[in-house]
Design a protein around this motif. Sequence first.
Motif, PDB file in Angstrom:
ATOM      1  N   ILE A 443      51.975  37.310  46.483  1.00  0.00           N
ATOM      2  CA  ILE A 443      51.853  37.677  47.837  1.00  0.00           C
ATOM      3  C   ILE A 443      52.633  38.991  48.202  1.00  0.00           C
ATOM      4  CG2 ILE A 443      51.541  36.815  50.142  1.00  0.00           C
ATOM      5  CD1 ILE A 443      50.734  34.240  48.951  1.00  0.00           C
ATOM      6  N   ALA A 444      53.924  38.599  48.126  1.00  0.00           N
ATOM      7  CA  ALA A 444      54.761  39.623  48.661  1.00  0.00           C
ATOM      8  C   ALA A 444      54.475  41.110  48.055  1.00  0.00           C
ATOM      9  CB  ALA A 444      56.216  39.205  48.423  1.00  0.00           C
ATOM     10  N   GLY A 450      56.209  46.068  54.710  1.00  0.00           N
ATOM     11  CA  GLY A 450      55.666  46.385  56.048  1.00  0.00           C
ATOM     12  C   GLY A 450      54.189  46.494  55.910  1.00  0.00           C
ATOM     13  N   GLY A 451      53.563  45.607  54.818  1.00  0.00           N
ATOM     14  CA  GLY A 451      52.109  45.730  54.651  1.00  0.00           C
ATOM     15  C   GLY A 451      51.585  47.352  54.030  1.00  0.00           C
ATOM     16  N   SER A 452      52.628  48.009  53.301  1.00  0.00           N
ATOM     17  CA  SER A 452      52.236  49.334  52.857  1.00  0.00           C
ATOM     18  C   SER A 452      51.214  49.193  51.642  1.00  0.00           C
ATOM     19  CB  SER A 452      53.395  50.105  52.710  1.00  0.00           C
ATOM     20  OG  SER A 452      54.165  49.145  51.453  1.00  0.00           O
ATOM     21  N   VAL A 465      40.962  44.710  54.428  1.00  0.00           N
ATOM     22  CA  VAL A 465      41.581  43.326  53.777  1.00  0.00           C
ATOM     23  C   VAL A 465      42.317  42.824  54.717  1.00  0.00           C
ATOM     24  CG1 VAL A 465      42.913  42.701  51.861  1.00  0.00           C
ATOM     25  CG2 VAL A 465      41.662  44.996  51.524  1.00  0.00           C
ATOM     26  N   GLU A 466      41.984  41.367  54.738  1.00  0.00           N
ATOM     27  CA  GLU A 466      42.765  40.577  56.032  1.00  0.00           C
ATOM     28  C   GLU A 466      43.215  39.233  55.448  1.00  0.00           C
ATOM     29  OE1 GLU A 466      41.432  37.945  59.884  1.00  0.00           O
ATOM     30  OE2 GLU A 466      40.099  39.186  58.905  1.00  0.00           O
ATOM     31  N   ARG A 467      44.504  38.947  55.406  1.00  0.00           N
ATOM     32  CA  ARG A 467      45.109  37.698  55.044  1.00  0.00           C
ATOM     33  C   ARG A 467      44.686  36.537  56.223  1.00  0.00           C
ATOM     34  NH1 ARG A 467      51.623  36.430  54.282  1.00  0.00           N
ATOM     35  NH2 ARG A 467      51.278  34.712  53.109  1.00  0.00           N
ATOM     36  N   LEU A 468      44.405  35.507  55.534  1.00  0.00           N
ATOM     37  CA  LEU A 468      43.554  34.509  56.296  1.00  0.00           C
ATOM     38  C   LEU A 468      45.153  33.701  56.623  1.00  0.00           C
ATOM     39  CD1 LEU A 468      40.796  32.933  54.156  1.00  0.00           C
ATOM     40  CD2 LEU A 468      40.797  34.878  56.144  1.00  0.00           C
ATOM     41  N   ARG A 469      44.852  33.414  58.158  1.00  0.00           N
ATOM     42  CA  ARG A 469      46.255  32.626  58.505  1.00  0.00           C
ATOM     43  C   ARG A 469      46.192  31.150  57.999  1.00  0.00           C
ATOM     44  NH1 ARG A 469      45.739  34.301  65.016  1.00  0.00           N
ATOM     45  NH2 ARG A 469      46.086  36.654  64.626  1.00  0.00           N
ATOM     46  N   LYS A 470      44.979  30.547  58.189  1.00  0.00           N
ATOM     47  CA  LYS A 470      45.000  29.257  57.739  1.00  0.00           C
ATOM     48  C   LYS A 470      45.379  28.782  56.158  1.00  0.00           C
ATOM     49  CE  LYS A 470      42.124  27.428  61.400  1.00  0.00           C
ATOM     50  NZ  LYS A 470      40.802  26.839  61.994  1.00  0.00           N
ATOM     51  N   GLU A 471      45.002  29.867  55.566  1.00  0.00           N
ATOM     52  CA  GLU A 471      45.119  29.885  53.806  1.00  0.00           C
ATOM     53  C   GLU A 471      45.851  31.070  53.646  1.00  0.00           C
ATOM     54  OE1 GLU A 471      41.883  27.913  51.851  1.00  0.00           O
ATOM     55  OE2 GLU A 471      40.725  28.756  53.456  1.00  0.00           O
ATOM     56  N   PRO A 472      47.121  31.180  53.660  1.00  0.00           N
ATOM     57  CA  PRO A 472      47.761  32.326  53.399  1.00  0.00           C
ATOM     58  C   PRO A 472      47.684  33.133  52.076  1.00  0.00           C
ATOM     59  CG  PRO A 472      49.170  30.833  54.548  1.00  0.00           C
ATOM     60  CD  PRO A 472      47.957  30.050  54.217  1.00  0.00           C
ATOM     61  N   ARG A 473      47.517  32.222  51.074  1.00  0.00           N
ATOM     62  CA  ARG A 473      47.095  32.779  49.702  1.00  0.00           C
ATOM     63  C   ARG A 473      45.761  33.353  49.510  1.00  0.00           C
ATOM     64  NH1 ARG A 473      48.029  27.891  45.779  1.00  0.00           N
ATOM     65  NH2 ARG A 473      47.258  29.422  44.210  1.00  0.00           N
ATOM     66  N   GLN A 497      47.197  41.660  35.644  1.00  0.00           N
ATOM     67  CA  GLN A 497      48.456  42.583  35.123  1.00  0.00           C
ATOM     68  C   GLN A 497      49.798  41.870  35.781  1.00  0.00           C
ATOM     69  OE1 GLN A 497      47.330  46.453  36.585  1.00  0.00           O
ATOM     70  NE2 GLN A 497      46.237  46.772  34.931  1.00  0.00           N
ATOM     71  N   TRP A 498      49.743  41.354  37.046  1.00  0.00           N
ATOM     72  CA  TRP A 498      50.902  40.836  37.614  1.00  0.00           C
ATOM     73  C   TRP A 498      51.263  39.476  36.802  1.00  0.00           C
ATOM     74  CZ3 TRP A 498      52.096  36.279  39.662  1.00  0.00           C
ATOM     75  CH2 TRP A 498      53.228  35.886  40.528  1.00  0.00           C
ATOM     76  N   GLU A 499      50.173  38.747  36.595  1.00  0.00           N
ATOM     77  CA  GLU A 499      50.490  37.304  35.947  1.00  0.00           C
ATOM     78  C   GLU A 499      51.030  37.599  34.656  1.00  0.00           C
ATOM     79  OE1 GLU A 499      46.654  35.409  35.963  1.00  0.00           O
ATOM     80  OE2 GLU A 499      47.062  34.520  37.849  1.00  0.00           O
ATOM     81  N   GLN A 500      50.514  38.790  33.905  1.00  0.00           N
ATOM     82  CA  GLN A 500      51.055  39.038  32.657  1.00  0.00           C
ATOM     83  C   GLN A 500      52.608  39.589  32.652  1.00  0.00           C
ATOM     84  OE1 GLN A 500      48.826  42.083  30.240  1.00  0.00           O
ATOM     85  NE2 GLN A 500      50.218  41.801  28.354  1.00  0.00           N
TER      86      GLN A 500
END
Length: 666
Positions: A443-444, A450-452, A465-473, A497-500
């Motif tokens: 997530i980070a 700063g959300g760049s 693109v919006e991050r949900l408040r109740k489900e941050p993931r 790619q990130w997971e790899q």
Amino acid sequence: LRGNKEKVGEAETIVKTFIEENFIEEIEISAEDEPVLLTGGVESVINKMQDEMDVSLNMIRSRLVIIIKGQKDLVKKASKRLHQFLHGGDGHTVSRVAVTEQALGVVIGKAGAKRAELEKKHEGVNIFIHRSNRIIIRGPTDTVEACRIDILRLVSTVKIMQVMSITEEEHETLSKQDVIRKATYGIPVNVILTDDSVKIRGIYADVRDAQGMLKEAMSGVYETRVELDATQLACVRGACRNPAHFERIKSSTNAEATLDLAANSIVVTGKRSHVRKAKALVVGFLDFLLPDDFARLQISKPLHSTVGEASALADISAISGATLILDRDLSSIQIQSSDAEKVQKAKKMLIEKIEAAEKRVFVISFETHESWLIPLIIGKGGNRVNTLRMDTGCNIDVNKAERTVTVTGDDEESVAMAKDQLHKMVDEARRECAFIELPDQSIAAFLGRGGSNIKKFAEEHGVEVERLRKEPRKVKITGREENVENAKASLNTWIGQWEQKEASQTISIEKSNIPVVLGKSGSVVEGLQKEFGCKVSINREKLTLTVRGGTEELREKAVEKIKQIIAEDRPTYGSSQTERRNRNSAGTSNGEAVHSNGNGQSNGNAEAANKNESESNLDNRRTRTSEFAARPVGLTIVEKDASKAKKKRNRNRNKSRDISDDSTLQ
């Protein structure tokens, strides 16, 4: 009688005539009947019946009896008539209608004008207003039924104001956000909260239901009633002499059912979910006890406002003669009457009304994961749903709590039009929106400083693109259908790619082995990272070593290499210590000379014996070299230039030693 024969005969005739003309009969009455008979003064029921039947009627209040006195045949007729008036029978009936205090005012009218109008319209009917907010109607069966329907229609369509007194704690409870709105949702009433009361305005049946819901919100105890008419109450009262019926209901539902004789009803109290179960059992009990007097038809919640409307039920009741009640607890309409034909007639009419109403109602429900569609249908400030209402002419009700949208209209065409537009709106919203769940640790990285990163991602793909408040993931992607699909595919690729990159393998490590893996100035771990293209990190608190990144094969090879380094370091350290001790021991015995003491004895033998004993004790001690690290833990040795190091060694060599015996001195 004693005396002259002729006179005795005359006296006998006089006494018999007196007895015939002064025959006495007593009739027991209830406390409820007393005001019914006496109210009205000269126009009271007792006075009217006295004049009409040509008898004398006197009430003894202390005994609650009516004494009828007069000619025997007239007394018998008056007794029968009085019994019919009080209890019904032989073409007469008694009907009781429970209403609120304000509804009583509507039935009474100004200076009793409305009650007089009803009694005049329905000849032979007596309407009594009891102090317990009940209207008691007596008279011929058909006339009483017609009068009762008129009263029900009058009460059911008139709006009343019910005031409930509340405490400070109850006021605090009701003042909380959405408490009143949630409690009265779906009930068409207006609720006004003041410092010491709650005012409920609406139709009688709706006010009664809202009052029960608000009481439950304040106290946690919900109360509901199943109303009965006089004949049904008598039958239920007889059956309830055996308390086992209501005890079984209580044991199976944890809600209490009691018979309220004053209000002609069965009262069910407890937690609302328990009360619903108990009420269903009570209705089943009544169906078994009075199978011809009751009928129940299930309806969906959207039909509560159409089929279950008070005026609509009053119309069916007026035509059929049966009583119809909307039961919001069981989502059904209860039909009841002591006349089975009236019940069946009302049931038939109600079925036709339900079938017609279902064609003019449409309900769409959403699952929990699609609850985001509800605010989208409503629109900003309700603009979208209002536009839909104006375009179709339908009533559209959106229930956020139950995630439903209900459409009702006057005809099937308008409902079909609203249905099509609603489906198009929902389908388009589903295509133009996507939800993607990110791994916790990513997530980070996706958001950026700063959300760049997330801003850059949205700009590149032309989406929001919006991050949900109740489900941050989770992130919500909205925009044009094509852009949403591209952004969705791109984000899924980034996640892969990130997971790899962040894939890892973790092993446990002993604290003494951490310096071995790190190496001098981190040289060992740096070499491992360069060789296998992985990142090696050590958690000193959890004593774990993690190899991250690279392929699975390279991670496994790196872990094997680390295990090999640890395994090779242990024997090397132990052998070097042992060898050092052996060398020191050997050099000392070879370099020392043998001397004699003053007694001519060999001093070398004694010294050798002492030395052997010391070595024996040393060998007998437990070797603890494996318990310590080969290099100091947490200490990095920085070597300076050779000259300085050499001087340090020289200083150490010239440092004075402890002189332990004469032989060492020599």
